[in-house]
Design a protein around this motif. Structure first.
Motif, PDB file in Angstrom:
ATOM      1  N   VAL A   5       2.370   1.671  -3.535  1.00 20.16           N
ATOM      2  CA  VAL A   5       1.374   2.140  -4.493  1.00 20.16           C
ATOM      3  C   VAL A   5       1.070   3.615  -4.268  1.00 20.16           C
ATOM      4  CG1 VAL A   5      -1.053   1.897  -5.161  1.00 20.16           C
ATOM      5  CG2 VAL A   5       0.370  -0.122  -4.916  1.00 20.16           C
ATOM      6  N   SER A   6       0.975   4.030  -3.003  1.00 20.54           N
ATOM      7  CA  SER A   6       0.684   5.444  -2.729  1.00 20.54           C
ATOM      8  C   SER A   6       1.843   6.339  -3.153  1.00 20.54           C
ATOM      9  CB  SER A   6       0.347   5.641  -1.259  1.00 20.54           C
ATOM     10  OG  SER A   6       1.458   5.337  -0.458  1.00 20.54           O
ATOM     11  N   PHE A   7       3.093   5.917  -2.950  1.00 20.92           N
ATOM     12  CA  PHE A   7       4.224   6.715  -3.416  1.00 20.92           C
ATOM     13  C   PHE A   7       4.226   6.823  -4.933  1.00 20.92           C
ATOM     14  CE2 PHE A   7       6.581   5.948   0.689  1.00 20.92           C
ATOM     15  CZ  PHE A   7       6.626   7.285   1.036  1.00 20.92           C
ATOM     16  N   ASN A   8       3.893   5.741  -5.606  1.00 18.93           N
ATOM     17  CA  ASN A   8       3.827   5.765  -7.064  1.00 18.93           C
ATOM     18  C   ASN A   8       2.725   6.717  -7.533  1.00 18.93           C
ATOM     19  OD1 ASN A   8       4.469   5.107  -9.688  1.00 18.93           O
ATOM     20  ND2 ASN A   8       3.090   3.348  -9.722  1.00 18.93           N
ATOM     21  N   GLU A   9       1.596   6.725  -6.848  1.00 19.23           N
ATOM     22  CA  GLU A   9       0.493   7.628  -7.201  1.00 19.23           C
ATOM     23  C   GLU A   9       0.881   9.085  -6.975  1.00 19.23           C
ATOM     24  OE1 GLU A   9      -3.256   8.682  -8.560  1.00 19.23           O
ATOM     25  OE2 GLU A   9      -2.216   6.769  -8.662  1.00 19.23           O
ATOM     26  N   VAL A  10       1.571   9.375  -5.886  1.00 17.79           N
ATOM     27  CA  VAL A  10       2.025  10.744  -5.623  1.00 17.79           C
ATOM     28  C   VAL A  10       3.002  11.186  -6.694  1.00 17.79           C
ATOM     29  CG1 VAL A  10       3.400  12.157  -4.040  1.00 17.79           C
ATOM     30  CG2 VAL A  10       1.599  10.683  -3.158  1.00 17.79           C
ATOM     31  N   ARG A  11       3.922  10.310  -7.076  1.00 13.89           N
ATOM     32  CA  ARG A  11       4.899  10.640  -8.123  1.00 13.89           C
ATOM     33  C   ARG A  11       4.200  10.895  -9.454  1.00 13.89           C
ATOM     34  NH1 ARG A  11       7.368   7.986 -12.030  1.00 13.89           N
ATOM     35  NH2 ARG A  11       6.530   5.982 -11.388  1.00 13.89           N
ATOM     36  N   ARG A  12       3.220  10.081  -9.782  1.00 16.81           N
ATOM     37  CA  ARG A  12       2.487  10.233 -11.031  1.00 16.81           C
ATOM     38  C   ARG A  12       1.722  11.556 -11.057  1.00 16.81           C
ATOM     39  NH1 ARG A  12      -2.485   9.416 -13.013  1.00 16.81           N
ATOM     40  NH2 ARG A  12      -3.311   8.720 -11.017  1.00 16.81           N
ATOM     41  N   ARG A  13       1.110  11.914  -9.945  1.00 16.98           N
ATOM     42  CA  ARG A  13       0.365  13.185  -9.887  1.00 16.98           C
ATOM     43  C   ARG A  13       1.292  14.385  -9.969  1.00 16.98           C
ATOM     44  NH1 ARG A  13      -4.750  12.488  -5.804  1.00 16.98           N
ATOM     45  NH2 ARG A  13      -5.550  10.589  -6.755  1.00 16.98           N
ATOM     46  N   ALA A  64       0.826  -1.209   0.000  1.00 15.22           N
ATOM     47  CA  ALA A  64       0.000   0.000   0.000  1.00 15.22           C
ATOM     48  C   ALA A  64       0.860   1.258   0.000  1.00 15.22           C
ATOM     49  CB  ALA A  64      -0.931  -0.013   1.203  1.00 15.22           C
ATOM     50  N   ILE A  65       1.942   1.262   0.755  1.00 16.84           N
ATOM     51  CA  ILE A  65       2.838   2.418   0.786  1.00 16.84           C
ATOM     52  C   ILE A  65       3.500   2.610  -0.574  1.00 16.84           C
ATOM     53  CG2 ILE A  65       5.007   3.277   1.775  1.00 16.84           C
ATOM     54  CD1 ILE A  65       4.089   2.035   4.446  1.00 16.84           C
TER      55      ILE A  65
END
Length: 101
Positions: free
Chosen positions: A79-87, A76-77
């Motif tokens: 995936v959330s870091f990847n989502e923050v980077r993508r945004r 989960a951590i």
């Protein structure tokens, strides 16, 4: 969300085992005959060699037991870091595009 998950976990871990379930009229069924219906070759025990049955050290057994909690949290951590980077990349690309005004 985390509080809800911890609350449900607390209910299942602490509350339910402490309830006295003796008042429930459990049926007295003998279901041992069901084991005879399942063939031994479907259990796949013959694929597991006997030399693989060994005792793990206590510390390793405890580490493997906590992996069921650690692995989903780490995933989960990640995936959330990847989502923050993508945004962030999407926000930067929007800022670099020329504005048509």
């Amino acid at each position: 969300m985390l509080a809800g998950i911890l609350g449900v976990g607390a209910i299942f871990a602490f509350l339910i085992p402490n309830i006295d379930w003796s008042w429930i009229p459990w049926p007295s069924l003998d279901l041992s005959w069901l084991r005879d219906l399942w063939p031994d070759w479907l259990t796949l025990r013959w694929l597991w060699p006997s030399w693989l049955h060994f005792n793990l050290p206590d510390w390793l057994r405890q580490v493997l037991a906590c992996m069921k909690w650690v692995v989903p949290i780490v995933v989960a951590i990640a995936v959330s870091f990847n989502e923050v980077r993508r945004r962030r990349l999407r926000k930067i690309s929007r800022q670099e595009q020329p504005q048509d005004e």
